[in-house]
Each structure stands twice: as C-alpha cells, then as structure tokens.
Design a protein around this motif. Structure first.
Motif, PDB file in Angstrom:
ATOM      1  N   TRP A  84      28.194  18.493  25.700  1.00  0.00           N
ATOM      2  CA  TRP A  84      27.009  18.774  24.427  1.00  0.00           C
ATOM      3  C   TRP A  84      27.170  17.845  23.308  1.00  0.00           C
ATOM      4  O   TRP A  84      28.031  17.981  22.640  1.00  0.00           O
ATOM      5  N   ARG A  85      25.919  17.012  23.005  1.00  0.00           N
ATOM      6  CA  ARG A  85      25.730  16.272  21.991  1.00  0.00           C
ATOM      7  C   ARG A  85      25.466  17.234  20.857  1.00  0.00           C
ATOM      8  O   ARG A  85      25.873  16.941  19.677  1.00  0.00           O
ATOM      9  N   ARG A  86      24.656  18.238  21.194  1.00  0.00           N
ATOM     10  CA  ARG A  86      24.135  19.150  20.259  1.00  0.00           C
ATOM     11  C   ARG A  86      24.314  20.655  20.808  1.00  0.00           C
ATOM     12  O   ARG A  86      24.199  20.510  22.087  1.00  0.00           O
ATOM     13  N   ASP A  87      24.481  21.505  19.979  1.00  0.00           N
ATOM     14  CA  ASP A  87      24.751  22.849  20.469  1.00  0.00           C
ATOM     15  C   ASP A  87      23.257  23.539  21.238  1.00  0.00           C
ATOM     16  O   ASP A  87      22.261  23.540  20.414  1.00  0.00           O
ATOM     17  N   PRO A  88      23.068  23.629  22.594  1.00  0.00           N
ATOM     18  CA  PRO A  88      21.939  23.967  23.202  1.00  0.00           C
ATOM     19  C   PRO A  88      21.506  25.483  22.461  1.00  0.00           C
ATOM     20  O   PRO A  88      22.290  26.345  22.378  1.00  0.00           O
ATOM     21  N   LEU A 140      32.280  17.458  22.434  1.00  0.00           N
ATOM     22  CA  LEU A 140      33.182  16.419  22.607  1.00  0.00           C
ATOM     23  C   LEU A 140      34.451  16.833  22.179  1.00  0.00           C
ATOM     24  O   LEU A 140      35.358  16.625  22.618  1.00  0.00           O
ATOM     25  N   PRO A 141      34.432  17.669  20.779  1.00  0.00           N
ATOM     26  CA  PRO A 141      35.965  18.136  20.372  1.00  0.00           C
ATOM     27  C   PRO A 141      36.613  18.682  21.436  1.00  0.00           C
ATOM     28  O   PRO A 141      37.765  18.843  21.717  1.00  0.00           O
ATOM     29  N   GLY A 142      35.855  19.945  21.960  1.00  0.00           N
ATOM     30  CA  GLY A 142      36.338  20.665  22.896  1.00  0.00           C
ATOM     31  C   GLY A 142      36.840  20.058  24.120  1.00  0.00           C
ATOM     32  O   GLY A 142      37.916  20.298  24.758  1.00  0.00           O
ATOM     33  N   LEU A 143      36.220  18.818  24.512  1.00  0.00           N
ATOM     34  CA  LEU A 143      36.358  18.110  25.855  1.00  0.00           C
ATOM     35  C   LEU A 143      37.755  17.456  25.637  1.00  0.00           C
ATOM     36  O   LEU A 143      38.626  17.149  26.309  1.00  0.00           O
TER      37      LEU A 143
END
Length: 248
Positions: free
Chosen positions: A143-147, A167-170
């Motif tokens: 997710w680039r932005r929170d849906p 991205l941080p979570g990934l």
C-alpha cells in the motif's frame, strides 16, 4: 495446464509482466550486482525478459518457468533475438513447488507470490533452490497510501486490506522471516502507467480484430471500466517493488 486466455490477451505485447519498465529492470541488474556465470532460477518468469536481458548484459545463465505456453514461447523467441538461447532455458510448467536440481546463485519470483500461497510461502519455496549465501528476488505489492474503504481495496485487486502490507510493514516482514533486505527497486507511477495502459492498448487491438469472439463482451466491459478505476484507485494507492534478500 495453461494460463487463462484473458491474461495472454491483456498482456500480449508485454515483455515485462509487472509495473517495471526496462530502465528499472536494468537498474536492478546493476545494483545487485550481477557477474558472468551467475545462475538464476526465475519462477513465473512471464516472457523471460529479465533472464534474457541479464544473460545478454551480464553473462547470467539460468532457467525460467511459467504456466503460460504463450509467454514461454515468447521467452524462447526473445532469447534467440538477443543471442542468448545457449545460456537460458524456458519451461512451460506450474512453478508452484518447483525446486532446482542444483542450487542457484539467485532465486526469483518477481510478481507472482501466489505460487507459494503468498509472500511467506514463496520465500520458503525460493530458498529451497538457493545456494548458501545466495540472493532472493521477490516482487510484491504494498500500500502506497492507506486505503480508505473496501471499494478502494477491491479496486486494487485485493479482498481485504490485510492482503497487502504498507512498505514499512513489508520490509519488517522480511526481517521477521530471517532475511536481510540488501537492495530494492520500486515501481513509480510512470512505470505503473506503462504497464497498465499497455493492457488497454492490447485489449483494444484484440477487440478490433476479434469482434465476434466469445470473450469480446468481457474484454469490452474491462476496457470501459479499467482506465477510470486505475487512475482513481490503483495508481494512487498501490505500490510495487522488487526486493533483494539475503539470509541472516
């Protein structure tokens, strides 16, 4: 077993079957870096552009597997075109569960982690073909932005928000699985545009040539709706990248 026909229609002219353009693919090959004689296994390789280009540019050798007979035929043609058919092999096969007979320097699955039932399973699968000290290449969305709602989630080809991480979570997940992230190259909105908009062009050309085909109505509906959905949702909210991992 073969890939459903709609996929090969939608991406019939694609050399790269994900939101990477050629400069990003070349950049990835430089930042690893690659050396002559490096062995590469590419699972769900599509039309084989990564393996073919890296064989030409860096002297890589290896094998690519893909479920699509159309894409593997295209990969073999590309290998011949680039003069690397003696260095690379392409096999039409289900990559799920595939393990190389001889461990390789790099094991890759760039954009098809469904072959291992998701990110965790695909990393585990790739590791089974990797020599000690080798590298994994994993292509994965984030997710680039929170849906903000379920409509956005589904428009980005997910069932729930939890199907993708940010991205941080990934990046954190790689560490939790015991891998160091040592390089990454991320898609941007322009490379997304090149990938997705090319699908619309392919569909329109196919519709013009095949108006009476049994799939024409389905693809006509897709072309009617996909561009607006893409620019409203996917382009804004969904990221993608290739992540280079090394075992801790």
């Amino acid at each position: 077993m073969d890939l459903p026909r709609i996929f090969t229609i939608r991406e019939s002219r694609h050399r790269i079957h994900n939101p990477f353009d050629e400069p990003k693919l070349d950049l990835l090959g430089r930042v690893i870096p690659l050396a002559a004689g490096t062995t590469l296994l590419d699972l769900a390789c599509g039309s084989g552009e990564m393996l073919c280009r890296w064989a030409r540019d860096h002297g890589v050798t290896g094998t690519g597997l893909d479920l699509s007979s159309v894409f593997t035929a295209s990969a073999r043609e590309r290998a011949a075109e680039l003069g690397v058919a003696d260095r690379v092999t392409f096999v039409q096969a289900d990559a799920s569960g595939y393990v190389a007979d001889t461990p390789v320097d790099i094991a890759a699955c760039v954009g098809a982690t469904w072959i291992g039932g998701g990110l965790d399973g695909t990393i585990e699968l790739l590791e089974r073909s990797l020599r000690p000290g080798g590298l994994l290449l994993v292509g994965e969305p984030f997710w680039r932005r929170d849906p903000p709602d379920q409509e956005t989630v589904e428009a980005c080809h997910a069932t729930t928000k939890d199907d993708f991480r940010d991205l941080p979570g990934l990046v954190a997940r790689f560490g939790e699985l015991g891998w160091d992230l040592v390089q990454m190259v991320l898609a941007d909105q322009d490379s997304w545009d090149r990938y997705v908009a090319a699908q619309w062009f392919n569909i329109r050309e196919w519709l013009d040539a095949n108006p009476g085909d049994e799939m024409a109505a389905q693809l006509r509906e897709e072309l009617d709706t996909a561009p607006v959905r893409y620019v409203r949702y996917e382009r804004e909210y969904l990221g993608w990248g290739v992540f280079v991992l090394k075992k801790r």
